[in-house]
Design a protein around this motif. Structure first.
Motif, PDB file in Angstrom:
ATOM      1  N   LEU A   3       0.873  -1.171   0.000  1.00 27.13           N
ATOM      2  CA  LEU A   3       0.000   0.000   0.000  1.00 27.13           C
ATOM      3  C   LEU A   3       0.909   1.218   0.000  1.00 27.13           C
ATOM      4  O   LEU A   3       1.703   1.422   0.928  1.00 27.13           O
ATOM      5  CB  LEU A   3      -0.908   0.012   1.230  1.00 27.13           C
ATOM      6  CG  LEU A   3      -1.687   1.308   1.468  1.00 27.13           C
ATOM      7  CD1 LEU A   3      -2.631   1.603   0.303  1.00 27.13           C
ATOM      8  CD2 LEU A   3      -2.448   1.246   2.785  1.00 27.13           C
ATOM      9  N   GLU A  63      -6.704  -5.863  -0.046  1.00 28.37           N
ATOM     10  CA  GLU A  63      -6.330  -5.754  -1.460  1.00 28.37           C
ATOM     11  C   GLU A  63      -4.828  -5.532  -1.608  1.00 28.37           C
ATOM     12  O   GLU A  63      -4.222  -6.001  -2.581  1.00 28.37           O
ATOM     13  CB  GLU A  63      -7.103  -4.615  -2.126  1.00 28.37           C
ATOM     14  CG  GLU A  63      -6.819  -4.481  -3.613  1.00 28.37           C
ATOM     15  CD  GLU A  63      -7.656  -3.389  -4.283  1.00 28.37           C
ATOM     16  OE1 GLU A  63      -7.319  -3.023  -5.428  1.00 28.37           O
ATOM     17  OE2 GLU A  63      -8.627  -2.899  -3.662  1.00 28.37           O
ATOM     18  N   SER A  64      -4.233  -4.838  -0.642  1.00 26.03           N
ATOM     19  CA  SER A  64      -2.804  -4.534  -0.713  1.00 26.03           C
ATOM     20  C   SER A  64      -1.931  -5.772  -0.515  1.00 26.03           C
ATOM     21  O   SER A  64      -0.734  -5.733  -0.780  1.00 26.03           O
ATOM     22  CB  SER A  64      -2.440  -3.482   0.346  1.00 26.03           C
ATOM     23  OG  SER A  64      -3.168  -2.290   0.137  1.00 26.03           O
ATOM     24  N   THR A  68      -0.668  -3.943  -5.719  1.00 23.50           N
ATOM     25  CA  THR A  68      -0.212  -2.643  -5.231  1.00 23.50           C
ATOM     26  C   THR A  68      -1.359  -1.646  -5.299  1.00 23.50           C
ATOM     27  O   THR A  68      -1.974  -1.462  -6.363  1.00 23.50           O
ATOM     28  CB  THR A  68       0.968  -2.126  -6.067  1.00 23.50           C
ATOM     29  OG1 THR A  68       2.066  -3.040  -5.935  1.00 23.50           O
ATOM     30  CG2 THR A  68       1.403  -0.738  -5.593  1.00 23.50           C
ATOM     31  N   VAL A  69      -1.655  -1.027  -4.184  1.00 19.49           N
ATOM     32  CA  VAL A  69      -2.692  -0.004  -4.103  1.00 19.49           C
ATOM     33  C   VAL A  69      -2.016   1.316  -3.762  1.00 19.49           C
ATOM     34  O   VAL A  69      -1.197   1.390  -2.831  1.00 19.49           O
ATOM     35  CB  VAL A  69      -3.747  -0.351  -3.034  1.00 19.49           C
ATOM     36  CG1 VAL A  69      -4.768   0.785  -2.904  1.00 19.49           C
ATOM     37  CG2 VAL A  69      -4.447  -1.661  -3.376  1.00 19.49           C
ATOM     38  N   TRP A  71      -2.753   5.043  -2.490  1.00 19.95           N
ATOM     39  CA  TRP A  71      -3.788   5.866  -1.852  1.00 19.95           C
ATOM     40  C   TRP A  71      -3.358   7.325  -1.893  1.00 19.95           C
ATOM     41  O   TRP A  71      -2.336   7.709  -1.324  1.00 19.95           O
ATOM     42  CB  TRP A  71      -4.012   5.430  -0.408  1.00 19.95           C
ATOM     43  CG  TRP A  71      -5.097   6.216   0.289  1.00 19.95           C
ATOM     44  CD1 TRP A  71      -4.933   7.260   1.142  1.00 19.95           C
ATOM     45  CD2 TRP A  71      -6.507   6.021   0.154  1.00 19.95           C
ATOM     46  NE1 TRP A  71      -6.134   7.731   1.557  1.00 19.95           N
ATOM     47  CE2 TRP A  71      -7.135   6.988   0.963  1.00 19.95           C
ATOM     48  CE3 TRP A  71      -7.299   5.127  -0.569  1.00 19.95           C
ATOM     49  CZ2 TRP A  71      -8.517   7.089   1.073  1.00 19.95           C
ATOM     50  CZ3 TRP A  71      -8.676   5.231  -0.459  1.00 19.95           C
ATOM     51  CH2 TRP A  71      -9.271   6.196   0.357  1.00 19.95           C
ATOM     52  N   SER A  89      -4.248  -3.906   8.874  1.00 18.25           N
ATOM     53  CA  SER A  89      -3.145  -4.658   8.278  1.00 18.25           C
ATOM     54  C   SER A  89      -2.488  -5.578   9.297  1.00 18.25           C
ATOM     55  O   SER A  89      -2.144  -6.723   9.001  1.00 18.25           O
ATOM     56  CB  SER A  89      -2.108  -3.683   7.696  1.00 18.25           C
ATOM     57  OG  SER A  89      -2.675  -2.885   6.670  1.00 18.25           O
ATOM     58  N   PRO A  96       0.337  -6.285   4.516  1.00 20.95           N
ATOM     59  CA  PRO A  96       1.045  -5.662   3.379  1.00 20.95           C
ATOM     60  C   PRO A  96       2.094  -4.676   3.869  1.00 20.95           C
ATOM     61  O   PRO A  96       2.036  -4.179   4.997  1.00 20.95           O
ATOM     62  CB  PRO A  96      -0.083  -4.945   2.637  1.00 20.95           C
ATOM     63  CG  PRO A  96      -1.064  -4.601   3.719  1.00 20.95           C
ATOM     64  CD  PRO A  96      -1.022  -5.751   4.690  1.00 20.95           C
ATOM     65  N   ILE A  98       3.517  -1.077   3.940  1.00 25.49           N
ATOM     66  CA  ILE A  98       2.939   0.262   3.765  1.00 25.49           C
ATOM     67  C   ILE A  98       4.083   1.263   3.584  1.00 25.49           C
ATOM     68  O   ILE A  98       4.998   1.330   4.409  1.00 25.49           O
ATOM     69  CB  ILE A  98       2.067   0.658   4.970  1.00 25.49           C
ATOM     70  CG1 ILE A  98       0.902  -0.334   5.127  1.00 25.49           C
ATOM     71  CG2 ILE A  98       1.543   2.078   4.801  1.00 25.49           C
ATOM     72  CD1 ILE A  98       0.015  -0.045   6.322  1.00 25.49           C
TER      73      ILE A  98
END
Length: 325
Positions: A3, A63-64, A68-69, A71, A89, A96, A98
């Motif tokens: 993320l 999802e992360s 790869t997300v 934000w 998380s 994931p 961060i």
């Protein structure tokens, strides 16, 4: 996977992003919870698709893990939301990674923009601030200047001085805000940018040894150049080329006398001009100011030091008095 949180500053013009932020925005699905984020139009022009979603910390954390997300955080930092994502998380078996990528950084002085915005809002919405004028603010300007002086004399160079300088800065911004309201209605309106522009031009013009090719051998040469440039500026405006031009006569009498003597002395005025002003207490005080300066001392500081010592003695005397019924 990861993320990636891209942050931006509200004090930097929208569309200006660091290279690392542009790279991050191409690494995965880009989401934001801010429908009116000021960067959305610019990212759209650059071909970056940003989805506006209802923030769901758990869903984004999950999802992360598999992709790869990215934000795009609100300009206040989205702190509560990001804290919730962090907690979500940690609860996962495979949390994931961060990563926070600053998209823009505040330049020195950027918080002054916040002060301008706060002052604008106060002027519009606060009944007390709305009714103020240049004249009504004069006592506060003088008071705040002296409170800065007091913290310096006390040696309070940390938070106390910072606070008092802020109070003094507010007076400058307040007066500029009042003047801004006259723009377009008469010829003497200006705003805070005009104030800053004026002092920048003056400092550059009066420091040719810094901003041009003038050579100086020390602080004395700097002071001499300053006075020469000021005299040329007055002549260009058609003002009287007096060494005493610009001395504010409304300042306290001791500091006024000291400044007049300093200016006249630099101009080469004979010391005899200060003699026999009048057979009065004022003349004796003026002579004492001259004697103090001749001794290399600051008469205002000397009198203030004596006053502070007198205050200390009175307080000590008060503390030693027996209680009275």
């Amino acid at each position: 996977m990861a993320l990636i949180v891209v942050t931006t500053s509200p004090r930097v013009a929208p569309g200006l992003l660091a290279p690392a932020a542009w790279q991050a925005l191409t690494r995965g699905r880009v989401l934001t919870g801010t429908q009116d984020h000021p960067y959305l139009p610019y990212l759209g022009e650059a071909g970056v698709l940003v989805e506006v979603v209802t923030p769901d910390p758990g869903a984004i954390a999950r999802e992360s893990r598999t992709g790869t997300v990215v934000w795009l955080a609100a300009q206040d930092g989205d702190e509560d939301f990001m804290r919730a994502v962090g907690h979500a998380s940690i609860s996962l078996d495979e949390p994931p990674e961060i990563e926070v990528v600053p998209g823009s950084y505040d330049l020195p002085g950027a918080r002054l923009l916040d002060l301008v915005q706060v002052m604008d809002r106060l002027r519009r919405e606060c009944p007390w601030d709305r009714k103020q004028t240049h004249e009504s603010l004069v006592p506060y300007l003088v008071e705040e200047a002296y409170e800065v002086l007091e913290t310096i004399h006390e040696g309070d160079y940390g938070p106390p001085l910072r606070e008092e300088l802020g109070d003094l800065l507010l007076q400058v911004v307040f007066h500029a805000r009042l003047a801004q309201e006259r723009m377009g209605t008469d010829g003497d309106g200006f705003d805070i940018d005009d104030v800053a522009d004026g002092i920048v031009e003056k400092l550059v013009r009066r420091h040719p040894h810094v901003f041009a090719d003038v050579a100086v051998s020390g602080a004395g040469d700097v002071a001499d150049n300053w006075e020469t440039i000021k005299a040329a500026e007055r002549a260009a405006k058609g003002e009287t080329a007096s060494a005493l031009s610009g001395v504010p006569m409304g300042q306290p009498a001791i500091s006024l006398a000291a400044q007049l003597l300093r200016r006249a002395g630099r101009a080469g005025a004979p010391a005899s001009l200060a003699g026999d002003l009048a057979p009065s207490a004022g003349a004796r005080l003026f002579a004492l100011v001259r004697e103090t300066q001749d001794a290399g001392l600051d008469p205002e500081a000397e009198l203030r030091a004596a006053a502070r010592e007198y205050r200390r003695r009175v307080e000590e005397w008060e503390g030693a008095r027996p209680d009275t019924p």
